[in-house]
Structure formats: C-alpha cells, structure tokens
Design an enzyme around this catalytic site. Structure first.
Site, short mmCIF file in Angstrom:
data_model
loop_
_atom_site.label_atom_id
_atom_site.label_comp_id
_atom_site.label_asym_id
_atom_site.label_seq_id
_atom_site.Cartn_x
_atom_site.Cartn_y
_atom_site.Cartn_z
CB CYS A 3 -0.92 -0.01 1.22
SG CYS A 3 -1.79 1.55 1.47
CB CYS A 6 0.91 1.29 4.42
SG CYS A 6 -0.74 0.93 5.10
CG ASP A 29 -2.87 14.69 -4.48
OD1 ASP A 29 -3.81 13.98 -4.09
OD2 ASP A 29 -2.30 14.53 -5.59
CG HIS A 45 -4.41 -0.65 4.91
ND1 HIS A 45 -3.91 0.06 3.83
CD2 HIS A 45 -5.40 -1.44 4.42
CE1 HIS A 45 -4.55 -0.31 2.73
NE2 HIS A 45 -5.46 -1.22 3.07
CG ASN A 85 -12.78 10.20 -4.82
OD1 ASN A 85 -13.85 10.79 -4.95
ND2 ASN A 85 -11.64 10.73 -5.23
CB THR A 93 -6.46 6.06 -7.94
OG1 THR A 93 -6.06 7.17 -7.15
CG2 THR A 93 -7.35 6.52 -9.08
CG HIS A 96 -4.19 3.98 3.47
ND1 HIS A 96 -3.21 3.26 4.14
CD2 HIS A 96 -4.61 4.92 4.34
CE1 HIS A 96 -3.06 3.75 5.36
NE2 HIS A 96 -3.91 4.77 5.50
CG HIS A 98 -7.15 9.06 0.18
ND1 HIS A 98 -7.23 7.74 -0.22
CD2 HIS A 98 -7.45 9.79 -0.92
CE1 HIS A 98 -7.56 7.68 -1.50
NE2 HIS A 98 -7.71 8.92 -1.95
CG HIS A 100 -8.80 14.10 -2.14
ND1 HIS A 100 -7.79 14.09 -3.06
CD2 HIS A 100 -9.35 12.85 -2.18
CE1 HIS A 100 -7.73 12.89 -3.65
NE2 HIS A 100 -8.66 12.12 -3.12
#
Ligand code: AMP
Ligand code: ZN
Length: 112
Positions: A3, A6, A29, A45, A85, A93, A96, A98, A100
């Site tokens: 990952c 990770c 990003d 994770h 997402n 994509t 893990h 996240h 934004h």
C-alpha cells in the site's frame, strides 16, 4: 502490504508532510487539483469509507479533529472542500482511506 500510503507513513516513500500525530498523517498531493491539495490519512490501513466501523472510527474522528488545524496552517481561511472517494464508481485510485482537502481558490459549486 503493498500500500503506497502505508509506505508513506512508514517513511519508505517520500512525501511532503504538513501534519502528523499518533493517529493521523497529512501530506501534499503529488498531483494537486487546487492551489492547496492535502491528503489526510489514518495511520492504520483502512481501505475506504466502506470499512469504517466501531473498531476504527476513532481514526476518522482524529482526522476530523486534525483537519481544522491543517486548514488553518495552510491558510484556508476562505474555506475548503473535503472529499473521500470510495470504490470504483468514485474512481478511488489508492485503496487506503484518505480525505482530500482542496482550497486556496473559489472552487466550482458543482462536483458532477
Ligand atoms: P483517489 O483518486 O481519491 O484515490 O486519490 C488518490 C490521490 O493520491 C490522488 O490525488 C493522487 O494524486 C495522490 N497520490 C498518489 N500517489 C501519491 C504520492 N506518492 N504522494 C502524494 N500523493 C499521491
Ligand atoms: Zn495502507
């Protein structure tokens, strides 16, 4: 586990860190979609929002406690958008969890 996030937390892949505590890591990003584009991730994770449950939701709480500090440090007094997402239809994509944080300009009012 293979990952990328990770590995970023472990320091095995470089990142531009903007915040860290015992449960949360935040970094810029690599492909910014706004003048400020930060990713906020749990240090455990969790693949996506679908896997948030009573055993790990304290990581999500910690993320949302960290976000105001991250936003203030990033100069986002004018506001910002938080996006997570989940799954293929949302075009997730990196598997893990996240969040934004997008800001630094007036964002479009419509997402879709
Ligand atoms: P998502 O499409 O919601 O899964 O978002 C994944 C995000 O991770 C994208 O905005 C990518 O630009 C970002 N990303 C992928 N690899 C890296 C990396 N090594 N460092 C920083 N951001 C990354
Ligand atoms: Zn991971």
């Amino acid at each position: 586990m293979d990952c990328i996030f990770c590995k970023i937390i472990a320091g095995e892949i470089p990142s531009t860190k903007v915040y860290e505590d015992d449960k949360v890591y935040a970094f810029k990003d690599i492909n910014p979609m706004a003048p400020v584009h930060i990713l906020v991730i749990p240090k455990e994770h969790i693949c996506c929002a679908n896997k948030i449950d009573e055993t790990n939701s304290h990581y999500v709480a910690a993320i949302f406690e960290a976000i105001p500090k991250i936003a203030k440090e990033a100069g986002l007094e004018g506001g910002y958008r938080i996006i997570s997402n989940c799954g293929p239809d949302a075009d997730q994509t990196v598997l893990h969890l996240h969040f934004h944080i997008l800001g630094g300009k007036k964002l479009p009012s419509k997402l879709v």
